[in-house]
Design a protein around this motif. Structure first.
Motif, PDB file in Angstrom:
ATOM      1  N   ILE A   2     -29.716  21.425  -3.996  1.00 28.03           N
ATOM      2  CA  ILE A   2     -30.057  22.713  -4.587  1.00 28.03           C
ATOM      3  C   ILE A   2     -29.564  22.712  -6.025  1.00 28.03           C
ATOM      4  N   PHE A   3     -30.417  23.135  -6.940  1.00 25.76           N
ATOM      5  CA  PHE A   3     -30.034  23.317  -8.329  1.00 25.76           C
ATOM      6  C   PHE A   3     -29.966  24.815  -8.581  1.00 25.76           C
ATOM      7  N   PRO A   8     -25.322  32.128 -15.659  1.00 28.50           N
ATOM      8  CA  PRO A   8     -26.526  32.376 -16.451  1.00 28.50           C
ATOM      9  C   PRO A   8     -26.259  32.698 -17.913  1.00 28.50           C
ATOM     10  N   SER A   9     -25.056  33.145 -18.247  1.00 30.28           N
ATOM     11  CA  SER A   9     -24.765  33.505 -19.636  1.00 30.28           C
ATOM     12  C   SER A   9     -24.787  32.292 -20.568  1.00 30.28           C
ATOM     13  N   ILE A  10     -24.662  31.076 -20.019  1.00 31.53           N
ATOM     14  CA  ILE A  10     -24.690  29.874 -20.866  1.00 31.53           C
ATOM     15  C   ILE A  10     -25.986  29.080 -20.693  1.00 31.53           C
ATOM     16  N   GLY A  11     -26.990  29.723 -20.078  1.00 33.99           N
ATOM     17  CA  GLY A  11     -28.302  29.098 -19.958  1.00 33.99           C
ATOM     18  C   GLY A  11     -28.287  27.844 -19.102  1.00 33.99           C
ATOM     19  N   TYR A  12     -29.054  26.826 -19.537  1.00 37.61           N
ATOM     20  CA  TYR A  12     -29.184  25.602 -18.744  1.00 37.61           C
ATOM     21  C   TYR A  12     -27.862  24.862 -18.560  1.00 37.61           C
ATOM     22  N   GLY A  64     -25.940  19.885 -13.535  1.00 42.77           N
ATOM     23  CA  GLY A  64     -27.190  19.855 -12.790  1.00 42.77           C
ATOM     24  C   GLY A  64     -28.427  19.603 -13.637  1.00 42.77           C
ATOM     25  N   TYR A  65     -28.479  20.171 -14.834  1.00 39.30           N
ATOM     26  CA  TYR A  65     -29.650  19.966 -15.698  1.00 39.30           C
ATOM     27  C   TYR A  65     -29.796  18.492 -16.045  1.00 39.30           C
ATOM     28  N   LYS A  66     -28.695  17.847 -16.384  1.00 41.71           N
ATOM     29  CA  LYS A  66     -28.716  16.423 -16.719  1.00 41.71           C
ATOM     30  C   LYS A  66     -29.189  15.592 -15.522  1.00 41.71           C
ATOM     31  N   ILE A  67     -28.703  15.926 -14.337  1.00 41.30           N
ATOM     32  CA  ILE A  67     -29.108  15.206 -13.126  1.00 41.30           C
ATOM     33  C   ILE A  67     -30.602  15.391 -12.877  1.00 41.30           C
TER      34      ILE A  67
END
Length: 84
Positions: A2-3, A8-12, A64-67
């Motif tokens: 699950i990603f 959320p305040s720091i975006g991705y 998670g974004y990098k993965i």
């Protein structure tokens, strides 16, 4: 896997990857009726009171974004070049 965005305040940069199982609070809801690609099911998942232990975080909080991008890049290479 699950990603989810844990901040959320720091975006991705808040996206984190977790491993979760049904017994942690995941409920498989309605199976979607599709027009094509019926070999794989598409279902709604409900995450009611989902509790994921810290040891189920993959790569660390905010990685998670990098993965996800790395997974997409590997898949793109695999489908872009013919095997000879």
């Amino acid at each position: 896997m699950i990603f989810a965005n844990v901040d959320p305040s720091i975006g991705y940069k808040g996206i984190t990857c977790f491993v979760a199982t049904k017994d942690m609070g995941i409920k498989i809801a309605k199976k979607e009726q599709k027009l094509g690609i019926r070999a794989s099911s598409t279902c709604t998942l409900n995450f009611d009171d989902l509790r994921i232990p810290e040891e189920n975080i993959i790569g660390g909080i905010g990685k998670g974004y990098k993965i996800a991008i790395e997974i997409l890049n590997e898949g793109t290479v695999a489908t872009s070049y013919p095997i000879i």
